[in-house]
Write an enzyme that holds these catalytic residues in place. Structure first.
Site, PDB file in Angstrom:
ATOM      1  N   CYS A  22       0.814  -1.350  -0.144  1.00 16.88           N
ATOM      2  CA  CYS A  22       0.491   0.160  -0.535  1.00 16.88           C
ATOM      3  C   CYS A  22       0.968   1.257   0.154  1.00 16.88           C
ATOM      4  O   CYS A  22       2.020   1.441   0.911  1.00 16.88           O
ATOM      5  CB  CYS A  22      -1.256  -0.158   1.119  1.00 16.88           C
ATOM      6  SG  CYS A  22      -1.431   1.687   1.817  1.00 16.88           S
ATOM      7  N   CYS A  25       0.333   3.434   3.234  1.00 20.79           N
ATOM      8  CA  CYS A  25       0.765   3.370   4.467  1.00 20.79           C
ATOM      9  C   CYS A  25       2.209   3.049   3.851  1.00 20.79           C
ATOM     10  O   CYS A  25       2.900   3.258   5.171  1.00 20.79           O
ATOM     11  CB  CYS A  25       0.681   1.534   4.373  1.00 20.79           C
ATOM     12  SG  CYS A  25      -0.715   0.972   4.456  1.00 20.79           S
TER      13      CYS A  25
END
Length: 98
Positions: A22, A25
């Site tokens: 991600c 993230c």
């Protein structure tokens, strides 16, 4: 470690559910590291990879990454998903420490 032990490790705990793939993230990683250092000794900061902790992610109904949950005495008191400003997250955590 069981999730209940994790969220009760200190009076205030921040849990981040993230994924290695991600991009949001990945951008939050250095922010979370800094928060960990700033709050060392006063709050625990735990990061859980949803691919390795699917059961915990399902239990907490995590549908997007990153998802941040702040617990106070084992009870969820704040929750937000997505990339966010580090100062905002730090301020939010500190508001539960007082």
């Amino acid at each position: 470690m069981k999730y209940t032990d994790l969220i009760n490790s200190t009076p205030v705990v921040l849990v981040e559910f993230y994924a290695t793939w991600c991009p949001h993230c990945q951008r939050m990683m250095p922010v979370i590291e800094e928060i960990k250092e700033l709050l060392a000794g006063s709050a625990d900061v735990c990061q859980l990879d949803i691919d390795e902790n699917q059961e915990m992610a399902d239990m907490e109904n995590v549908r997007s990454t990153p998802t941040f949950i702040i617990y106070k005495y084992g009870k969820p008191v704040w929750r937000e998903s997505g990339e966010m400003d580090g100062q905002f997250l730090l301020d939010k955590l500190q508001s539960f420490l007082s």
